[in-house]
Scaffold this motif. Structure first.
Motif, short mmCIF file in Angstrom:
data_model
loop_
_atom_site.label_atom_id
_atom_site.label_comp_id
_atom_site.label_asym_id
_atom_site.label_seq_id
_atom_site.Cartn_x
_atom_site.Cartn_y
_atom_site.Cartn_z
N HIS A 12 27.44 46.39 5.67
CA HIS A 12 26.08 45.99 6.11
C HIS A 12 25.28 45.60 4.88
N HIS A 14 22.35 42.58 3.11
CA HIS A 14 21.44 41.41 3.18
C HIS A 14 21.52 40.67 1.85
N MET A 38 24.38 40.07 6.79
CA MET A 38 23.48 40.04 7.94
C MET A 38 22.82 38.66 8.09
N HIS A 173 23.26 51.44 10.33
CA HIS A 173 22.37 52.34 9.57
C HIS A 173 21.82 53.49 10.42
N ASP A 246 23.08 48.48 3.54
CA ASP A 246 21.82 47.90 4.01
C ASP A 246 20.93 47.51 2.83
ZN ZN Z 1 20.01 45.74 7.41
#
Ligand code: ZN
Ligand code: NCD
Ligand code: ZN
Length: 347
Positions: A12, A14, A38, A173, A246
């Motif tokens: 996960h 970004h 993502m 998450h 994340d």
């Molecule tokens: Zn995220």
């Protein structure tokens, strides 16, 4: 003490786009073999064609010699049709479709207001055995911010599981004991990612001596009892739990302001922070399964075969990294991290 392990993947992440992408990608590529990228760009990545073009930009931004592999995702929209899902399955580089409840988080305005408006896509995901990735928070304004995840389980995840029993789901998450219990009871078609900040911090961190915008992410940090439930899940050896940082870069001025963005940047220490959390729990030997095996197995991809080595040696990330024309404040800026990547191991 040194610790070697199969090269991990980040399930996960970004990466953003343009100058921001160029600023952050090397951190991930130094540590991780692959990452699930993502799709919440502006505008979001809603087609296979857009995902392919974004993938090309990521590949072009890799450090010289890097073999880092981006695993692309589509952003689920109302009315997304079965043909698009068929193309996603066929292309080979899209590995999941991300469901953002409209308004739940950064760049989720184009998300789904009611999941029944995306049932055609969910049926196709189930038929093609492509996972649905879920930002699991209720957007009902009447729901307390700390209860958004547990309410989402009751109102959305349990009904979806009943309607699409073969659909594979990644609950992204996770932050609560309720989410851990749900994943465990749902069986092997459901898995969850866990971030480093939710393993290391509870919600007190947000208010330590004043308000701390760099500890603000979504879902927001929770009570200590939830943090300990997440640590137990991560170190349990269960294949249903795996690493997803994340890491979500936002320029400093967009976080240090009257209405600051949600997201914590952790890619610069994306495996080291987990080593710290697992070591503190006396469970370093469980890190390799969580970071390098369970995610690949769930996504039905081969595990990496090369190794990285970490040392129990403190270091301090800088106060900021450059981020295009702006600055990016990393997790633990100017503080200590207990584990260090032994060398630049860019794959
Ligand atoms: Zn995220
Ligand atoms: C993420 C972002 O900035 O894109 N922010 C966050 O706080 N986690 C979005 C998300 O993953 O929900
Ligand atoms: Zn999210």
């Amino acid at each position: 003490m040194n610790f070697s392990m199969i090269r991990p993947d980040d399930w996960h992440l970004h990466l953003r786009d343009g100058a921001a992408l160029s600023a952050v990608l090397a951190h991930t590529a130094q540590r991780f073999g692959r990452a699930v990228v993502m799709p919440n760009l502006k505008p979001p990545i809603t087609t296979v064609a857009a995902a392919g073009a974004y993938r090309d930009r990521i590949l072009a931004a890799r450090p010289i010699g890097s073999r880092f592999e981006p695993l692309m995702t589509l952003y689920l929209t109302e009315g997304m049709n079965a043909e698009e899902i068929g193309r996603a399955k066929a292309c080979g580089f899209v590995h999941g479709v991300k469901y953002y409840p409209a308004g739940a988080t950064t760049n989720s305005d184009a998300g789904v207001t009611g999941l029944e408006r995306a049932y055609e896509a969910l049926e196709a995901l189930e038929a093609h055995d492509l996972p649905l990735l879920v930002h699991g928070e209720s957007t009902d304004p009447a729901v307390d911010v700390f209860d958004r995840e547990s309410i989402f389980i009751d109102r959305v995840l349990i009904p979806v599981r009943e309607r699409f029993p073969l659909l594979r789901i990644v609950f992204e998450h996770v932050t609560t004991r309720e989410a851990v219990d749900f994943v465990r009871s749902a069986g092997p078609r459901v898995a969850a990612t866990i971030t480093p900040q939710h393993l290391l911090l509870n919600r007190n961190a947000l208010f330590q001596g004043g308000i701390r915008p760099h500890y603000y992410c979504l879902p927001v940090l929770k009570r200590e009892q939830h943090r300990t439930a997440l640590v137990e899940a991560a170190i349990s050896g269960s294949p249903q739990f795996f690493l997803g940082t994340d890491s979500a870069p936002h320029a400093r001025h967009t976080k240090e302001t009257t209405c600051g963005c949600a997201g914590i940047y952790s890619a610069h220490a994306g495996i080291e922070l987990y080593a710290e959390a697992f070591d503190r729990a006396g469970a370093l030997s469980q890190l390799e399964g969580f970071a390098s095996m369970h995610g690949a197995d769930f996504y039905r991809l081969p595990r990496n075969t090369d190794l990285i080595t970490l040392a129990r040696e403190s270091w301090s990330p800088p106060q900021s990294y450059s981020f295009g024309e702006h600055e990016l404040v990393p997790f633990r800026a100017g503080e200590m991290i207990a584990w260090k990547l032994l060398e630049d191991t860019t794959r």
